[in-house]
Design a protein around this motif. Structure first.
Motif, short mmCIF file in Angstrom:
data_model
loop_
_atom_site.label_atom_id
_atom_site.label_comp_id
_atom_site.label_asym_id
_atom_site.label_seq_id
_atom_site.Cartn_x
_atom_site.Cartn_y
_atom_site.Cartn_z
N ASP A 139 14.41 45.25 63.50
CA ASP A 139 13.43 44.61 64.38
C ASP A 139 13.55 43.10 64.39
O ASP A 139 13.47 42.48 65.43
N CYS A 140 13.74 42.53 63.22
CA CYS A 140 13.77 41.06 63.21
C CYS A 140 15.13 40.53 62.80
O CYS A 140 15.36 39.33 62.85
N GLY A 141 16.03 41.40 62.38
CA GLY A 141 17.37 40.94 62.07
C GLY A 141 17.51 40.41 60.65
O GLY A 141 18.59 40.05 60.23
N ASP A 159 4.80 42.37 63.97
CA ASP A 159 4.51 43.42 64.93
C ASP A 159 5.44 44.61 64.72
O ASP A 159 5.35 45.60 65.38
N HIS A 160 6.36 44.47 63.81
CA HIS A 160 7.15 45.63 63.45
C HIS A 160 6.77 46.04 62.03
O HIS A 160 6.09 45.32 61.32
N HIS A 161 7.22 47.19 61.67
CA HIS A 161 6.83 47.70 60.37
C HIS A 161 8.05 48.12 59.61
O HIS A 161 8.98 48.65 60.17
N HIS A 162 8.01 47.86 58.33
CA HIS A 162 9.12 48.42 57.57
C HIS A 162 8.78 48.65 56.12
O HIS A 162 7.78 48.16 55.61
N GLU A 163 9.59 49.42 55.46
CA GLU A 163 9.65 49.42 54.02
C GLU A 163 8.60 50.28 53.32
O GLU A 163 8.88 50.85 52.29
N PRO A 220 9.48 42.57 51.01
CA PRO A 220 10.77 42.05 50.56
C PRO A 220 11.24 40.80 51.27
O PRO A 220 12.32 40.32 51.00
N HIS A 221 10.44 40.26 52.20
CA HIS A 221 10.92 39.08 52.92
C HIS A 221 10.50 37.81 52.22
O HIS A 221 9.37 37.68 51.80
N ASP A 222 11.39 36.88 52.17
CA ASP A 222 10.99 35.58 51.66
C ASP A 222 10.81 34.60 52.81
O ASP A 222 10.77 33.41 52.64
ZN ZN Z 1 11.61 42.03 58.86
#
Ligand code: ZN
Ligand code: GTP
Ligand code: ZN
Ligand code: ZN
Ligand code: ZN
Lengths: 113, 270
Positions: free
Chosen positions: B4-6, B39-43, B31-33
């Motif tokens: 979604d966000c690359g 607006d997307h979902h993950h993990e 997990p993102h720093d």
């Molecule tokens: Zn992401």
């Protein structure tokens, strides 16, 4: 009917991934299918229904996203969407066989639990 | 990578599905720093629902394509030029190959792989041409796949062989999707099948390097409209070379054999 082969290859991929991610059930499979991939949607669905019986995807939905063909005219250096099977450039009327999109046959994602 | 966000710091293959809104997020690990709109979902696998999405984005035929590339590498290393011969049932593939191999016999060492649903009749016919022949009986599978070719190759003695012809299962639909590792795709259609064959099977014709109009000796009897057929082929497959042949009378066989020998030289030159 090669839709069965296609579905089986797809399920091999899907089961493999689902298993390695610890999933017990597959709820949905999202496919991307190009207009010139050579498969017939009804046949895909039919093959899917018969191949998933008794598997972790037995209740799964097959979601197909269709993508149209896009060609490229080397003379105009431009892409165009053909009307039918004759890929003729709308600008210069030259025939082309360069295809930029439409052969896809991809498993995009799985919804599992 | 997150589809979604690359961003690339997501565990491989797992994206999407928060079944919950982000405002309700309890202290789940993210997990993102970096900052990005959520607006997307993950993990997140559990919490409200354990339903989740596994991203794959892989071609369903990737396994076949990989094996086809391996075959291609093998053929190149051995200096073998490979034809994948395709047509509807009975268009004359076997007759064409019989005659081709006989004509080339003194000049080229050839081998043939023939795929059929059941019998080995074609293989028996082809052996008479002097070429080494391996039969693949596909059972219910209506096309050849790269893996079947790889297996057949293990049983063949290809030292010194310059030309390998693969007679695919008579079927103008699904063999189109399966690369076998060939150099050239030869689509055969006979004058008895009608001028509009390319219009009916465009996907196959679009993959052709050469289209052979076969049984040309029967053209007159069936009132074959040659101009219309040539026009139709050209419209659907402008890339394809077109030749007209008869395995019965030998008409056009010389041009066809010459074409094979030229393409052989080309494939060896690269
Ligand atoms: Zn992401
Ligand atoms: N008149 C004429 N008949 C031909 C010619 N080529 C093939 N035939 C006949 O057409 C029929 C089918 O030919 P095959 O060579 O077996 O066709 P095929 O494409 O190999 O058939 P499958 O392997 O079953 O798909 C046979 O009866 C052949 O004798 C030709 O050039 N002229
Ligand atoms: Zn143009
Ligand atoms: Zn045959
Ligand atoms: Zn098939």
């Amino acid at each position: 009917m090669h839709e069965v082969s296609i579905i089986q290859s797809m399920l091999d991929l899907a089961f493999d991934r689902a298993e390695s991610q610890g999933a017990n059930q597959i709820h949905q499979l999202n496919l991307r299918v190009g207009a010139i991939s050579g498969v017939v949607p009804e046949a895909l669905q039919f093959a899917f229904d018969s191949c998933t019986e008794g598997t972790i995807a037995s209740d799964a939905k097959l979601e197909i996203e269709w993508v149209k063909a896009i060609c490229y005219c080397p003379q105009c250096h431009a892409e165009f969407t053909p009307y039918d099977w004759v890929y003729v450039c709308p600008r210069c009327e030259r025939l082309t066989h360069e295809i930029r999109q439409g052969r896809e046959l991809q498993l995009i994602s799985l919804e599992v639990s | 990578m997150c589809q979604d966000c690359g961003c690339s710091d997501i565990p491989e293959g797992m994206v999407k599905i928060h079944a919950h809104a982000h405002s309700l997020d309890r202290d789940h690990p993210h997990p993102h720093d970096h900052e990005h709109p959520h607006d997307h979902h993950h993990e997140h696998i559990t919490l409200d629902s354990d339903r989740r999405t596994i991203a794959i984005s892989q071609s369903i035929l990737s396994q076949n394509d990989r094996l086809a590339e391996r075959n291609r590498g093998y053929f190149m290393a051995k200096g073998i030029s490979v034809l994948n011969v395709l047509s509807s049932p009975g268009a004359g593939k076997t007759a064409l190959l019989e005659r081709t191999m006989s004509e080339l016999r003194d000049r080229l060492k050839s081998a043939i792989i023939v795929g059929d649903l059941a019998t080995d009749n074609d293989a028996q016919r082809l052996r008479r041409s002097g070429a080494e022949v391996i039969q693949i009986t596909t059972g219910s599978v209506c096309h050849l796949e790269a893996e079947m070719i790889a297996k057949a190759l293990q049983q063949m003695h290809l030292d010194g062989v310059q030309l390998l012809a693969i007679e695919n299962v008579g079927n103008l639909v699904c063999p189109a999707a399966y690369d076998l590792g060939e150099n050239l795709r030869v689509v055969v259609f006979s004058v008895t099948e009608g001028e509009d064959k390319p219009l009916k099977y465009p996907v196959m014709f679009k993959t052709a390097d050469i289209v052979l109009i076969s049984k040309i000796d029967l053209a007159e009897v069936v009132e074959f409209n040659r101009d219309l057929a040539l026009h139709n082929i050209h419209q659907i497959a402008p890339q394809a070379k077109i030749l007209e042949v008869s395995a019965k009378t030998g008409l056009g066989m010389q041009d066809w054999c010459q074409f094979i020998e030229q393409s052989l030289q080309k494939s060896l030159a690269v």
